[in-house]
Scaffold this motif. Structure first.
Motif, PDB file in Angstrom:
ATOM      1  N   ILE A   1      55.542 121.377  47.324  1.00  0.00           N
ATOM      2  CA  ILE A   1      54.653 121.180  48.500  1.00  0.00           C
ATOM      3  C   ILE A   1      53.400 120.526  47.480  1.00  0.00           C
ATOM      4  O   ILE A   1      52.996 120.008  48.440  1.00  0.00           O
ATOM      5  N   LEU A   2      52.832 121.693  47.243  1.00  0.00           N
ATOM      6  CA  LEU A   2      51.369 120.944  46.547  1.00  0.00           C
ATOM      7  C   LEU A   2      51.627 119.670  45.680  1.00  0.00           C
ATOM      8  O   LEU A   2      50.086 118.866  46.127  1.00  0.00           O
TER       9      LEU A   2
ATOM     10  N   MET B   1      51.909 116.586  48.412  1.00  0.00           N
ATOM     11  CA  MET B   1      50.107 116.700  48.855  1.00  0.00           C
ATOM     12  C   MET B   1      49.681 116.338  48.541  1.00  0.00           C
ATOM     13  O   MET B   1      48.846 115.536  48.742  1.00  0.00           O
TER      14      MET B   1
ATOM     15  N   GLY C   1      50.101 112.327  48.096  1.00  0.00           N
ATOM     16  CA  GLY C   1      49.513 111.645  49.085  1.00  0.00           C
ATOM     17  C   GLY C   1      48.291 110.957  48.996  1.00  0.00           C
ATOM     18  O   GLY C   1      47.750 109.875  49.673  1.00  0.00           O
ATOM     19  N   GLU C   2      47.783 112.007  48.633  1.00  0.00           N
ATOM     20  CA  GLU C   2      45.688 112.188  48.932  1.00  0.00           C
ATOM     21  C   GLU C   2      45.445 110.643  47.399  1.00  0.00           C
ATOM     22  O   GLU C   2      44.521 110.212  48.196  1.00  0.00           O
TER      23      GLU C   2
END
Length: 205
Positions: free
Chosen positions: A194-195, A198, A201-202
């Motif tokens: 998940i990290l 995320m 995506g940034e």
């Protein structure tokens, strides 16, 4: 040099001439003492005595054995057994007197002293020992045992000689020797994914 020679001679002298244990009989009524003989290594030498009432048999050559046996009436020492209790150095530290009617003369019996383990009378320490032992059994060496029940087929022979096939449950203990990461990877990998997702995506934004 001279001192060491004297010590060697003294040790040899003690081996050749062992310590003599002088024995006496003490009257309880008037406190008078009379020598009755001595113990010399494996032999005992006793004098004939007149029958006496209320006496103590003892010795001053061994600590705390001034009255190692109380006898209300002792006619003779012909049936006596002098039990010598030895310590770790094979030195006599206690004497006990008993009698055997089958004997014809005084006898010596030596008993090697064995130190028994002392009981633990502290309940708190016992509780801690049990808790530590249980903890070691559960977590020792990162190994945990699990009981697995599986079916097993066995063949038995009855009283008539016929073979009977039975299915029984067999309990097997398996040892889980996996590391902590191998056991808990499912709790570590999803948060990391998940990290990463995320963070990725940034960067694209």
């Amino acid at each position: 040099m001279i001192l060491s020679s004297i010590l060697i001679l003294f040790s040899l002298f003690s081996l050749v001439f062992p310590k003599r244990i002088n024995l006496y009989v003490k009257s309880i009524n008037d406190g008078s003492t009379d020598p009755i003989g001595f113990i010399d290594n494996d032999s005992i030498h006793l004098m004939e005595i007149e029958p006496q009432h209320s006496v103590c048999i003892g010795t001053k050559d061994i600590y705390n054995n001034e009255c190692f046996s109380y006898q209300n009436y002792i006619p003779s020492f012909n049936y006596s057994i002098f039990n010598l209790f030895l310590d770790e150095d094979n030195d006599v530290f206690r004497i006990a007197l008993s009698f055997d009617d089958t004997l014809q003369k005084p006898t010596i019996r030596k008993h090697k002293h064995i130190t028994a383990p002392q009981p633990n009378l502290n309940p708190d320490s016992l509780k801690k020992q049990r808790e530590q032992q249980a903890k070691q059994n559960n977590n020792g060496g990162n190994q945990q045992t699990e009981k697995v029940i599986r079916k097993k087929t066995i063949v038995e022979i009855d009283s008539d000689g016929n073979e009977i096939t039975k299915e029984i449950d067999e309990v097997i203990e398996t040892v889980d020797d996996r590391s902590w990461i191998q056991k808990n990877w499912m709790y570590i990998v999803p948060p990391l994914l998940i990290l990463f997702a995320m963070g990725g995506g940034e960067e694209r934004k």
